[in-house]
Design an enzyme around this catalytic site. Structure first.
Site, PDB file in Angstrom:
ATOM      1  N   HIS A 125       0.829  -1.215   0.000  1.00 52.87           N
ATOM      2  CA  HIS A 125       0.000   0.000   0.000  1.00 52.87           C
ATOM      3  C   HIS A 125       0.865   1.267   0.000  1.00 52.87           C
ATOM      4  O   HIS A 125       0.491   2.281   0.576  1.00 52.87           O
ATOM      5  CB  HIS A 125      -0.949   0.026   1.208  1.00 52.87           C
ATOM      6  CG  HIS A 125      -1.932  -1.110   1.231  1.00 52.87           C
ATOM      7  ND1 HIS A 125      -3.109  -1.087   0.509  1.00 52.87           N
ATOM      8  CD2 HIS A 125      -1.902  -2.306   1.863  1.00 52.87           C
ATOM      9  CE1 HIS A 125      -3.763  -2.225   0.711  1.00 52.87           C
ATOM     10  NE2 HIS A 125      -3.046  -2.979   1.522  1.00 52.87           N
ATOM     11  N   ASN A 198     -10.273  -3.244   2.014  1.00 54.93           N
ATOM     12  CA  ASN A 198      -9.917  -3.240   0.596  1.00 54.93           C
ATOM     13  C   ASN A 198     -11.162  -3.013  -0.244  1.00 54.93           C
ATOM     14  O   ASN A 198     -12.284  -2.990   0.268  1.00 54.93           O
ATOM     15  CB  ASN A 198      -9.273  -4.572   0.194  1.00 54.93           C
ATOM     16  CG  ASN A 198      -7.868  -4.747   0.748  1.00 54.93           C
ATOM     17  OD1 ASN A 198      -7.157  -3.774   0.981  1.00 54.93           O
ATOM     18  ND2 ASN A 198      -7.462  -5.983   0.965  1.00 54.93           N
TER      19      ASN A 198
END
Length: 736
Positions: A125, A198
């Protein structure tokens, strides 16, 4: 010698007078400049969002901690400790040509800080974008939890949300095929709640001990450090082909879900099952969902590839521009609720398995709140880069389950922040700081920002009057549960089904979506060098669906193996992204092709009509500046050479004398043909319709809007067509 000294003194005196006079004259200008700069958009903002209104500013309640004012007070340049600096352009040295002096503390501090302006990027990320906003509960969950943020509909909770890709580095492109992070930090009255999710509701693995393996496999291969930010290489497919539990997640990642149109048009999921408890100690199990108000939409593969080169920051820019333009994105918070049974299953689905979903048809999503993002960060590093999420940050009324992936994440997130942000006090950084009261016995460490008082940083104590005290029943509690069993390294038998939900996902897709999945698998596996990897992966796909396997095998030029797909896997229509009805167009972008002689009044009227619905219109012309319209000059937003169709949700050819010029430009046929082939809305009015015909576009095809003038009816038809996002019934040809 005396004359020489006198000359030097005179020169020095002159410089001092000039410097002081300059400072005096500049003081007022600096003050005015500073006051005005906060409201003056940068040239980039003006370029990327023409004719948009000012940003909607969210509530400032409890947001003062992230204000930059404390670090930018005063009108003169100072050191980090506030000492005014006389000269920051020249190093202190021995004479004009001599060596620098170690005693130049300002130069050393300035260079030292620059040397350390970068912190280690996130292992995963790393590339992200964030925004501030607010969460408003609309329906109380007091029947399920005692968490105030989920029970008090009168409280507005400040939030910071960070979106991200997973595999790529900070320098990678936004539009790579990848999972997207959707992490929400809620600054509640009872502490920080981080819902770290997510845009896909499942994950590759069932146990967190495998997380280093999946990430090592998907990252660039260690000998060459390529490929960057993509999974189309041998190490990734080697791992997943040997790990069948990844199959369901692979179906999602090879679908359009992995290349969203924008952060604003993707769902968010908490992935795991959490436990809620109320004041009486009653418990329920839940899954969290974020439903985008703008609908769920994606790019097609060719668009994502082109955008990676045309604008690697496409998603970042889209989010920023939407908020600055007053069209801040919104999501509804929903929960799926399940009874907290001893086996923690629902309708035969193990709720502790993060590779499984519960279809919404079996457990409807109960909508309970709204998330609105309405303020962009002031400083990317201080906020978006330094924000630290931890799945272990929950508030009273929310507890964890024994999901083995969640259990590992509760350890991992805290651990990684210690390294990335330099020590145990990362939660004191302004963007991470709680808006509720904080009182503990933790002291010192790197980055300590508090100046603690007293001599009793321990509990119990008498020298500090016993403070801080235990909250008792009013504090956070873990739900008491009986735990028994042998100490083993095993998984439950219910985790062994790796294919039935992958089959359900395939069964739920429309024909265009299936085409895209086939093409994605074919592209990714076609990049693999080792044939045994492709063979193993095809063997897994054979257990999902025979047609899927055969189509991928045909593209790879090999024979499809036989498998045993689940015969009764069923389908979940909620998994398809193809809408059943047109949706809103807020945040959508329309490009209008113009040139000299354009119907400027028509363009202006269309802009106003679309703007009232939250969409933006960009004028595209052969050159920058302005084009001479029938009613006067029309400002140009982008030129033909600086933009392409993939940046727009719809392309329109304006009417007027400009149509002949537009039609003669070879870029017109390329861009219109591409938009048409990508199933986007294409439109024209007046003479512009002739351009569509000349480019081979069927003006009677779905999603093609034509009109005599750019009147209200034309604008309404255009907006209606854009509400479908894509017109898949235009022609049954795969677009990848």
């Amino acid at each position: 010698m005396a004359a020489k000294d006198a000359g030097k003194k005179a020169v020095a005196a002159t410089k001092r007078v000039v410097r002081e006079a300059t400072h005096d004259l500049a003081d007022g200008a600096k003050k005015l400049t500073k006051q005005a700069s906060a409201n003056v958009p940068s040239p980039e903002k003006e370029r990327s969002q023409p004719h948009l209104g000012g940003a909607t500013t969210g509530t400032q309640a409890r947001d003062d901690a992230v204000s930059p004012d404390w670090a930018q007070n005063g009108e003169v340049l100072t050191t980090s400790t506030g000492t005014p600096v006389d000269d920051t352009d020249n190093t202190l040295r021995v004479g004009p040509r001599g060596p620098a002096l170690l005693m130049d503390h300002h130069a050393r501090e300035k260079i030292m800080h620059f040397d350390h302006e970068r912190i280690p990027e996130r292992v995963v990320h790393a590339r992200g974008a964030g925004a501030h906003g607010r969460f408003q509960l609309t329906e109380s969950l007091a029947d399920l939890t005692c968490a105030k943020v989920l029970t008090d509909t009168g409280t507005e909770t400040p939030v910071f949300v960070r979106f991200s890709t997973v595999a790529g580095s900070r320098g990678s492109a936004d539009t790579a095929r990848d999972v997207r992070g959707f992490a929400v930090k809620m600054y509640t009255d009872e502490g920080i709640w981080d819902l770290v999710g997510n845009n896909i509701p499942v994950f590759f693995i069932q146990d967190g001990i495998k997380f280093p393996d999946i990430i090592h496999a998907v990252k660039p291969e260690p000998d060459r450090e390529i490929p960057q930010a993509q999974s189309a290489h041998d190490t990734f497919w080697d791992f997943v082909s040997l790990t069948p539990e990844t199959t369901h997640m692979l179906m999602w990642v090879m679908s359009d879900r992995a290349i969203p149109r924008s952060y604003r048009t993707m769902e968010g999921f908490g992935v795991h099952t959490f436990r809620l408890y109320d004041e009486a100690g009653r418990t329920s199990l839940v899954k969290f969902h974020w439903k985008p108000a703008a609908g769920i939409h994606s790019l097609v593969w060719e668009e994502s590839q082109k955008l990676g080169g045309i604008d690697p920051d496409f998603h970042r820019r889209d989010l920023w521009d939407a908020i600055e333009g007053g069209a801040g994105p919104e999501w509804e918070l929903g929960v799926q609720v399940f009874p907290d049974t001893e086996d923690q299953t629902f309708e035969g689905i193990d709720l502790l398995d993060p590779t499984k979903i519960v279809p919404e048809e079996l457990a409807p999503v109960r909508i309970v709140g709204k998330l609105t993002l309405d303020r962009n960060p002031t400083n990317f590093f201080a906020e978006t880069e330094q924000v630290a999420f931890c799945t272990s940050h929950v508030v009273r009324g929310i507890d964890f389950t024994d999901d083995p992936l969640l259990q590992a994440r509760n350890f991992s997130y805290q651990d990684t922040q210690l390294t990335r942000l330099g020590g145990p006090n990362f939660d004191q950084l302004p963007i991470n700081r709680s808006r509720s009261e904080v009182n503990n016995t933790q002291r010192d460490g790197y980055g300590q920002q508090a100046i603690h008082e007293g001599i009793a940083p321990y509990t119990p104590n008498s020298l500090g009057s016993g403070c801080p005290f235990h909250a008792g029943a009013a504090g956070f509690q873990h739900v008491p549960r009986a735990v028994a069993g042998n100490v083993v390294r095993e998984r439950p038998l219910s985790f062994d089904d790796h294919f039935s939900q992958a089959t359900m996902f395939w069964n739920s897709m429309t024909p265009p979506e299936r085409d895209h999945i086939v093409n994605a698998f074919s592209f990714e596996l076609g990049k693999c060098v080792f044939p045994q990897i492709r063979e193993r992966m095809l063997a897994n796909l054979a257990n999902v669906d025979a047609d899927l396997c055969e189509r991928v095998a045909l593209n790879l030029g090999v024979e499809a193996p036989n498998g045993t797909p689940a015969a009764a896997a069923g389908a979940s229509p909620a998994l398809s992204q193809v809408p059943a009805a047109p949706g809103p167009i807020a945040g959508r972008v329309v490009g209008v092709l113009t040139a000299e002689g354009v119907d400027g009044a028509g363009v202006t009227g269309l802009r106003d009509a679309l703007g009232s619905l939250g969409a933006s219109l960009y004028v595209i012309a052969p050159t920058a500046g302005a084009v001479a319209g029938q009613d006067g000059p029309l400002p140009v937003d982008r030129t033909v050479l600086t933009t392409q169709s993939v940046e727009y949700d719809a392309l329109v050819v304006a009417g007027g004398g400009s149509a002949a010029i537009v039609g003669a430009d070879p870029y017109t046929a390329v861009n219109l043909g591409e938009a048409y082939r990508h199933h986007k809305t294409v439109a024209a009015w007046g003479e512009g319709e002739d351009v569509l015909v000349a480019c081979g576009i069927d003006t009677g095809a779905p999603g093609v809007v034509v009109g005599t003038t750019a009147d209200a009816a034309f604008a309404e038809q255009l907006a209606g067509a854009m509400g479908w996002h894509r017109h898949w019934d235009r022609f049954a040809v795969p677009v990848d």
